[in-house]
Design an enzyme around this catalytic site. Structure first.
Site, mmCIF file in Angstrom:
data_model
loop_
_atom_site.group_PDB
_atom_site.id
_atom_site.type_symbol
_atom_site.label_atom_id
_atom_site.label_comp_id
_atom_site.label_asym_id
_atom_site.label_seq_id
_atom_site.Cartn_x
_atom_site.Cartn_y
_atom_site.Cartn_z
ATOM 1 N N ASP A 1 7.576 -67.588 47.373
ATOM 2 C CA ASP A 1 6.487 -66.986 46.585
ATOM 3 C C ASP A 1 6.174 -65.589 47.130
ATOM 4 O O ASP A 1 6.149 -64.582 46.400
ATOM 5 C CB ASP A 1 5.264 -67.899 46.719
ATOM 6 C CG ASP A 1 4.276 -67.742 45.560
ATOM 7 O OD1 ASP A 1 3.250 -68.436 45.582
ATOM 8 O OD2 ASP A 1 4.557 -66.945 44.646
ATOM 9 N N TYR B 1 5.985 -77.093 51.534
ATOM 10 C CA TYR B 1 5.567 -78.387 50.956
ATOM 11 C C TYR B 1 6.292 -79.572 51.587
ATOM 12 O O TYR B 1 6.090 -80.721 51.203
ATOM 13 C CB TYR B 1 5.717 -78.368 49.440
ATOM 14 C CG TYR B 1 4.600 -77.601 48.723
ATOM 15 C CD1 TYR B 1 3.560 -77.020 49.444
ATOM 16 C CD2 TYR B 1 4.593 -77.457 47.344
ATOM 17 C CE1 TYR B 1 2.548 -76.323 48.811
ATOM 18 C CE2 TYR B 1 3.578 -76.778 46.681
ATOM 19 C CZ TYR B 1 2.550 -76.204 47.428
ATOM 20 O OH TYR B 1 1.543 -75.526 46.794
ATOM 21 N N ASN C 1 2.487 -72.031 43.780
ATOM 22 C CA ASN C 1 1.460 -73.066 43.992
ATOM 23 C C ASN C 1 0.567 -73.090 42.762
ATOM 24 O O ASN C 1 0.684 -72.231 41.888
ATOM 25 C CB ASN C 1 0.644 -72.786 45.274
ATOM 26 C CG ASN C 1 0.012 -71.402 45.226
ATOM 27 O OD1 ASN C 1 -0.578 -71.015 44.225
ATOM 28 N ND2 ASN C 1 0.198 -70.641 46.287
ATOM 29 N N ILE D 1 16.644 -65.498 47.628
ATOM 30 C CA ILE D 1 16.446 -65.694 46.175
ATOM 31 C C ILE D 1 16.188 -64.337 45.501
ATOM 32 O O ILE D 1 16.627 -64.117 44.370
ATOM 33 C CB ILE D 1 15.284 -66.672 45.927
ATOM 34 C CG1 ILE D 1 15.230 -67.110 44.462
ATOM 35 C CG2 ILE D 1 13.941 -66.086 46.344
ATOM 36 C CD1 ILE D 1 16.147 -68.243 44.122
ATOM 37 N N GLY E 1 10.146 -76.371 51.697
ATOM 38 C CA GLY E 1 9.649 -75.514 52.780
ATOM 39 C C GLY E 1 8.246 -75.908 53.186
ATOM 40 O O GLY E 1 8.029 -76.994 53.746
HETATM 41 N N1 APR Z 1 15.045 -67.030 49.495
HETATM 42 C C1 APR Z 1 15.560 -68.268 49.318
HETATM 43 N N2 APR Z 1 15.018 -69.377 49.814
HETATM 44 C C2 APR Z 1 13.915 -69.217 50.578
HETATM 45 C C3 APR Z 1 13.309 -67.964 50.822
HETATM 46 C C4 APR Z 1 13.930 -66.845 50.232
HETATM 47 N N3 APR Z 1 13.450 -65.610 50.412
HETATM 48 N N4 APR Z 1 12.210 -68.164 51.593
HETATM 49 C C5 APR Z 1 12.136 -69.472 51.828
HETATM 50 N N5 APR Z 1 13.156 -70.117 51.233
HETATM 51 C C6 APR Z 1 13.473 -71.542 51.212
HETATM 52 C C7 APR Z 1 12.772 -72.374 52.250
HETATM 53 O O1 APR Z 1 13.566 -72.423 53.444
HETATM 54 C C8 APR Z 1 12.739 -73.730 51.555
HETATM 55 O O2 APR Z 1 13.974 -74.395 51.738
HETATM 56 O O3 APR Z 1 12.985 -72.016 49.966
HETATM 57 C C9 APR Z 1 12.599 -73.384 50.082
HETATM 58 C C10 APR Z 1 11.175 -73.526 49.524
HETATM 59 O O4 APR Z 1 10.268 -73.109 50.531
HETATM 60 P P1 APR Z 1 8.795 -72.515 50.185
HETATM 61 O O5 APR Z 1 8.932 -71.134 49.750
HETATM 62 O O6 APR Z 1 7.944 -72.798 51.379
HETATM 63 O O7 APR Z 1 8.286 -73.354 48.934
HETATM 64 P P2 APR Z 1 7.636 -74.811 48.864
HETATM 65 O O8 APR Z 1 8.121 -75.692 49.956
HETATM 66 O O9 APR Z 1 7.849 -75.239 47.451
HETATM 67 O O10 APR Z 1 6.096 -74.538 49.143
HETATM 68 C C11 APR Z 1 5.392 -73.823 48.171
HETATM 69 O O11 APR Z 1 4.569 -72.351 49.839
HETATM 70 O O12 APR Z 1 5.029 -70.163 49.813
HETATM 71 C C12 APR Z 1 4.059 -71.058 49.522
HETATM 72 O O13 APR Z 1 2.799 -70.110 47.711
HETATM 73 C C13 APR Z 1 3.777 -71.080 48.039
HETATM 74 O O14 APR Z 1 1.945 -72.591 48.291
HETATM 75 C C14 APR Z 1 3.287 -72.491 47.873
HETATM 76 C C15 APR Z 1 4.151 -73.270 48.847
#
Ligand code: APR
Length: 305
Positions: free
Chosen positions: A34, A122, A24, A11, A120
């Site tokens: 994040d 979550y 979050n 991303i 991810g």
């Molecule tokens: N680029 C694109 N997609 C990514 C990247 C990246 N660098 N890193 C992870 N992903 C994907 C994951 O594989 C997942 O499919 O993004 C999706 C969302 O994953 P998360 O980042 O874990 O987000 P989420 O599931 O919404 O959880 C949010 O996780 O990182 C913490 O601070 C954040 O507490 C919050 C929670």
């Protein structure tokens, strides 16, 4: 017309006007997307989070900050529901996408890149996370011209492509439901798998005029449907109008509420995973009803007479 594209990558490498962060409620950084955004964008983003979100951000809401060193101009932060922690209301996940597009419109962003929110840490089941993203982006009026759905890995990218491909069938069935809601109760739909086992088919007929030519759709024709095109970004109403154009004698009768209710129930079972229904197929014994999702073994009662 907003274009929806599926890309595989990071991303933080997206060259869109805005990139969306899966944040979050505290809005002070974290792991996954994040962490990657804060690391790549630098401390300015955190400083802006503290200044603009002193009390954090509610689940399902969205807000923007600077993008710091990232090539994007803004980061739109949104907080998806935490499936693992028991937040399982799909409306909250849909709200994350809708509010993010609203914020992008406030900024005048013309291109936005989304990760799969909540899929991810979550722990939202990935296929449902994808259909929530695709269906909400398709249903949200926005001035954003390009929306990218960014998959971090190959498996997620393949699943997004599969959902986009099967969305034509879902939009067609949503068009049928739209017409039923408007009183066109003589509209009937049969769906199934071609003998080759490769393609999903739908046959739409007007029960009041059984000799009129039926509408035949096969997934082999991808987005071509009823002398027009229907794809993931089409609305149910657009599909409905193509159906009416191809069944010119279809009229409002309001005479089969039980069939309309049966069909609405079928679609409610199909929509969460875009699991296309199967009423007929060579392998198929329809005595136990229609199958929700080809080969799933999940059944739904047959339509009322
Ligand atoms: N680029 C694109 N997609 C990514 C990247 C990246 N660098 N890193 C992870 N992903 C994907 C994951 O594989 C997942 O499919 O993004 C999706 C969302 O994953 P998360 O980042 O874990 O987000 P989420 O599931 O919404 O959880 C949010 O996780 O990182 C913490 O601070 C954040 O507490 C919050 C929670």
């Amino acid at each position: 017309m907003t274009k929806l594209v599926a890309v595989q990558g990071d991303i933080t490498a997206q060259t869109t006007d805005a990139i969306v962060n899966a944040a979050n409620n505290a809005m002070r950084g974290g792991g996954g997307v994040d962490g990657a955004i804060h690391r790549a964008g630098g401390p300015e983003i955190l400083r802006d989070c503290i200044a603009r979100f002193p009390d954090g951000l509610a689940t399902g809401d969205a807000g923007w900050t600077t993008a710091g060193r990232l090539s994007a101009r803004w980061v739109v932060h949104t907080v998806g529901p935490n499936h693992g922690a028991g937040q399982r209301d799909r409306a909250l996940l849909e709200s994350s996408y809708r509010r993010s597009l609203e914020v992008a419109d406030e900024l005048g962003a013309r291109s936005v890149a989304f990760p799969l929110i909540s899929a991810g840490v979550y722990a939202w089941p990935r296929r449902e996370a994808i259909t929530a993203a695709v269906d909400t982006i398709a249903a949200t009026p926005t001035a954003v011209e390009e929306v990218r759905l960014v998959a971090y890995d190959e498996a997620a990218h393949r699943e997004i492509a599969s959902v986009l491909r099967m969305s034509t069938g879902v939009r067609i069935l949503q068009g049928v439901r739209d017409l039923h809601r408007r009183g066109y109760h003589t509209l009937r739909a049969w769906t199934g798998v071609a003998p080759s086992g490769l393609f999903w088919r739908a046959v739409l007929t007007d029960a009041a005029h059984p000799d009129d030519p039926a509408i035949h759709y096969t997934s082999g024709n991808e987005a071509q449907f009823a002398a027009g095109t229907v794809d993931a970004m089409s609305t149910p109403r657009e599909a409905a109008e193509l159906i009416r154009g191809a069944l010119p004698r279809l009229e409002v009768t309001n005479d089969a509420p039980d069939y309309a209710a049966w069909f609405a129930g079928l679609l409610a079972a199909v929509e969460p995973e875009h699991a296309l229904p199967v009423a007929f197929a060579d392998y198929f014994d329809d005595s136990e009803g229609w199958e929700i999702g080809w080969g799933s073994g999940l059944r739904y009662p047959k339509p009322p007479r």
